[in-house]
Design an enzyme around this catalytic site. Structure first.
Site, PDB file in Angstrom:
ATOM      1  N   ASN A  63       0.824  -1.202   0.076  1.00 17.41           N
ATOM      2  CA  ASN A  63       0.089  -0.026  -0.102  1.00 17.41           C
ATOM      3  C   ASN A  63       0.792   1.366   0.008  1.00 17.41           C
ATOM      4  OD1 ASN A  63       0.269   1.251   2.820  1.00 17.41           O
ATOM      5  ND2 ASN A  63      -0.209  -0.633   3.332  1.00 17.41           N
ATOM      6  N   CYS A  64       0.251   2.123  -0.516  1.00 14.47           N
ATOM      7  CA  CYS A  64       0.888   3.516  -0.181  1.00 14.47           C
ATOM      8  C   CYS A  64       0.117   4.548   0.505  1.00 14.47           C
ATOM      9  CB  CYS A  64       1.220   4.047  -1.763  1.00 14.47           C
ATOM     10  SG  CYS A  64      -0.050   4.447  -2.835  1.00 14.47           S
TER      11      CYS A  64
END
Length: 250
Positions: A63-64
């Site tokens: 994820n970011c």
């Protein structure tokens, strides 16, 4: 480290409170993803893991989210909540395992996952639980749902999160709240502004500080220093405590 099968774990220290870790994993989609044994967490229902499985790499980050909230794979592998619970196991608590759950975006998904989390906690005979989240805003609802439903079953909870309380710290810290969430540990206010000194060597492009979450068009100063919110610094307000920072209300 060792986690025994649940039946044996529950019998091991009969005089100590039975405690587990409720581990919320980012699963909002659009690069807000986490994987358990290669499976996208959006597709799971809450389940029980041996904490040692986490140490062995069962959970992988994909994820970011805002940098300050991001749990990298390394952080999952070295989760300080798990390590601290093991350190107290057999002394003042009986650490019986971990429940992993997701942070999906629809209300129906949130209700189902929190219902299932509470059911597993009751099934394990828990008396207490540490609950952590990843991200902010939307996942705050999962955090409070899990807290409320465990508390309704008589299971005491402690929440570990961070805050988005505005640059002055005066705004509501979480997007959701409930009176039952009365034991909360904060990893800091992600909106707090800091100034980073200029660096002699820069890898990458420093001008992106003006467009990332926590930055602004005024972030890059003429002398090369950066004025940004903690939100822009990876892991700075880690919601599983992989940090030395916190915040207090007086």
């Amino acid at each position: 480290y060792e986690t025994k099968p649940i039946a044996k774990a529950l019998e091991e220290y009969p005089d100590l409170p039975k405690v587990a870790y409720v581990y919320q994993l980012q699963s909002q989609g659009l690069l807000h993803d986490t994987y358990v044994y290669g499976v996208d967490v959006k597709r799971i229902i809450p389940t029980i893991l041996f904490p040692t499985e986490v140490m062995d790499g069962a959970i992988v980050s994909g994820n970011c989210v805002s940098a300050c909230d991001k749990n990298t794979t390394y952080v999952h592998l070295n989760n300080p909540v798990i390590e601290r619970l093991y350190a107290r196991h057999g002394k003042d608590i009986n650490f019986v395992g971990a429940i992993i759950t997701n942070e999906n975006v629809t209300l129906a998904d949130k209700e189902r996952s929190s219902d299932f989390t509470a059911k597993l906690a009751e099934y394990m005979g828990l008396e207490g639980a540490i609950i952590t989240e990843e991200g902010f805003g939307n996942p705050d609802t999962d955090l409070i749902m899990n807290c409320k439903k465990l508390e309704q079953k008589g299971i005491k909870t402690v929440l570990l999160t961070d805050e988005y309380a505005g640059r002055d710290g005066a705004s509501q810290s979480l997007a959701d709240a409930d009176p039952k969430a009365d034991a909360v540990v904060t990893a800091g206010n992600a909106n707090e502004v800091v100034v980073l000194p200029p660096m002699k060597k820069i890898i990458g492009k420093v001008d992106v500080a003006g467009i990332i979450a926590g930055g602004s068009q005024k972030s890059l100063r003429e002398d090369g220093s950066l004025e940004i919110e903690l939100q822009a610094i990876t892991g700075s307000t880690s919601e599983i405590g992989f940090t030395l920072m916190s915040a207090a209300t007086y």
